[in-house]
Write an enzyme that holds these catalytic residues in place. Structure first.
Site, PDB file in Angstrom:
ATOM      1  CE  LYS A   1      15.382   1.197  41.226  1.00 50.78           C
ATOM      2  NZ  LYS A   1      16.627   1.977  41.256  1.00 50.78           N
TER       3      LYS A   1
ATOM      4  NE  ARG B   1      22.558   4.770  45.890  1.00 49.83           N
ATOM      5  CZ  ARG B   1      21.476   4.827  45.107  1.00 49.83           C
ATOM      6  NH1 ARG B   1      20.367   5.359  45.563  1.00 49.83           N
ATOM      7  NH2 ARG B   1      21.500   4.351  43.884  1.00 49.83           N
TER       8      ARG B   1
ATOM      9  CE1 TYR C   1      -9.026   6.584  65.096  1.00 44.98           C
ATOM     10  CE2 TYR C   1      -8.381   6.292  62.805  1.00 44.98           C
ATOM     11  CZ  TYR C   1      -8.778   5.760  64.021  1.00 44.98           C
ATOM     12  OH  TYR C   1      -8.925   4.412  64.156  1.00 44.98           O
TER      13      TYR C   1
ATOM     14  CG  MET D   1      -4.269   0.595  58.812  1.00 47.73           C
ATOM     15  SD  MET D   1      -4.096  -0.642  60.106  1.00 47.73           S
ATOM     16  CE  MET D   1      -3.303   0.278  61.405  1.00 47.73           C
TER      17      MET D   1
END
Ligand SMILES: *Cc1c(COP(=O)(O)O)cnc(C)c1O
Length: 362
Positions: A34, A123, A254, A302
């Site tokens: 998956k 679940r 940053y 990013m």
């Protein structure tokens, strides 16, 4: 290329064989592919596993199953977490096997299915009593081919949860067998019960994902030693865009999150959180540059990440560093990254973004 992963299909095959040896013929193996095979590439990985003799593959949804059929994968495919009712009968069209997770869906099943019991995971799966399960399965138009459940805390040997789940699962299985509805397949184990040898949870089919990609999560409590010699199949690399020298006191990235204590050399990598490097590795993680650990300094941005290469003066723009892999006796795997980033190894692997190109190596 800015950033890419190299997937070793021979490592995938070797991991599958390790699972096969650990199981020793006690059960069939259904590797879980998956989420694009945990980002290793579902089609290529499935082909390699099929060549090793995997009789089944497990995916999460119908689209993933159809993609494998379109790539000529012939193994049985179990679709573990999708909706049963469809406008078209994709199940027979693509020879996919559905997991039915609610008794209300049993009358709608048009092909043999696997029924999922929620034995405590909370679940997917039915929480109905065994007699209700028997009644629904007996009345259904299609055959129940498999009975399955999923464990919530298999690695926690201090918790009774797995044993309790096994008891509930056995109760459902016994009720079905007593009514003459014995399923062909009985399965509940992902990687952990295979790796730690919890044989009473194997049934006759196991569903390893993580192990196929080379990982076994650590256990808690009085656990046996895991006996599954697997190794990571994926190496993640990034190009060095620039190398530069900073004076003492310079701020990096940053927020000026890192201040150079002394003159230092940094390298700017062509990968950031948009590629899947967890932002939480800011000022924390490391990469491997020329066989040595180089700390991440400043914020992961990013598209870019800065590393301290003061002790690696030979690194140049255009070279590649390893975000995940091993070189020169130094290794960084998804579990280490996960610990530093406060997440889990599964999420690190699946988080490697689609823009990171995949290259297959032997
Ligand atoms: C993902 C998944 C697996 C595989 O789990 P691993 O821990 O990666 O081995 C097995 N069964 C189900 C139901 C899953 O969702």
């Amino acid at each position: 290329m800015r950033s890419w992963v190299e997937v070793s299909l021979s490592a995938i095959r070797a991991n599958y064989r390790a699972v096969h040896r650990a199981i020793g013929g006690a059960a069939e193996i259904m590797p879980v592919v998956k989420a694009d095979a945990y980002r290793h590439g579902a089609i290529e990985v499935s082909r390699a596993l099929e060549a090793e003799g995997a009789p089944w593959l497990a995916v999460s949804n119908i689209e993933e199953g159809i993609a494998l059929r379109r790539a000529d994968i012939r193994a049985r495919i179990l679709v573990m977490a999708d909706f049963l009712p469809r406008e078209r009968d994709v199940w027979s069209e693509y020879a996919l096997t559905p997991v039915v997770h609610s008794l209300a869906d049993v009358p709608l099943a048009s092909v043999p299915y696997h029924l999922k019991i929620d034995t405590g995971m909370g679940r997917l799966g039915t929480r109905a009593a065994p007699w209700e399960v028997v009644r629904a399965v007996a009345a259904g138009p299609a055959r129940m081919e498999g009975l399955m459940t999923h464990f919530a805390s298999p690695a926690n040997y201090s918790s009774p949860q797995t044993a309790e789940q096994i008891v509930k699962f056995e109760a459902a299985l016994q009720a079905l067998c007593a009514a003459g509805l014995r399923p062909r397949y009985v399965h509940s184990s992902a990687t952990i019960p295979v790796a730690y040898g919890r044989r009473d949870a194997w049934g006759n089919l196991v569903r390893p994902g993580h192990a196929v990609y080379g990982y076994v999560s650590p256990a808690r409590g009085p656990a046996p030693t895991p006996a599954l010699p697997v190794g990571p199949a994926l190496t993640w690399k990034a190009a060095v865009l620039a190398v530069k020298d900073l004076e003492a006191g310079a701020l990096i990235g940053y927020g000026g999150m890192h201040r150079a204590e002394h003159p230092m050399r940094i390298a700017v990598l062509a990968a950031g959180y948009a590629d899947g490097i967890p932002h939480r590795l800011s000022n924390k993680g490391s990469v491997i540059a020329k066989g040595k650990l180089a700390p991440i300094v400043g914020a992961v941005s990013m598209d870019l990440t800065t590393i301290d290469v003061t002790s690696c003066p030979e690194l140049q723009a255009g070279d590649a560093v390893m975000l995940l892999g091993s070189q020169g006796g130094v290794a960084i795997d998804a579990q280490q990254i996960a610990r530093q980033a406060g997440t889990i190894s599964y999420s690190v692997l699946c988080g490697i973004s689609a823009r990171v190109k995949r290259v297959y190596v032997d």
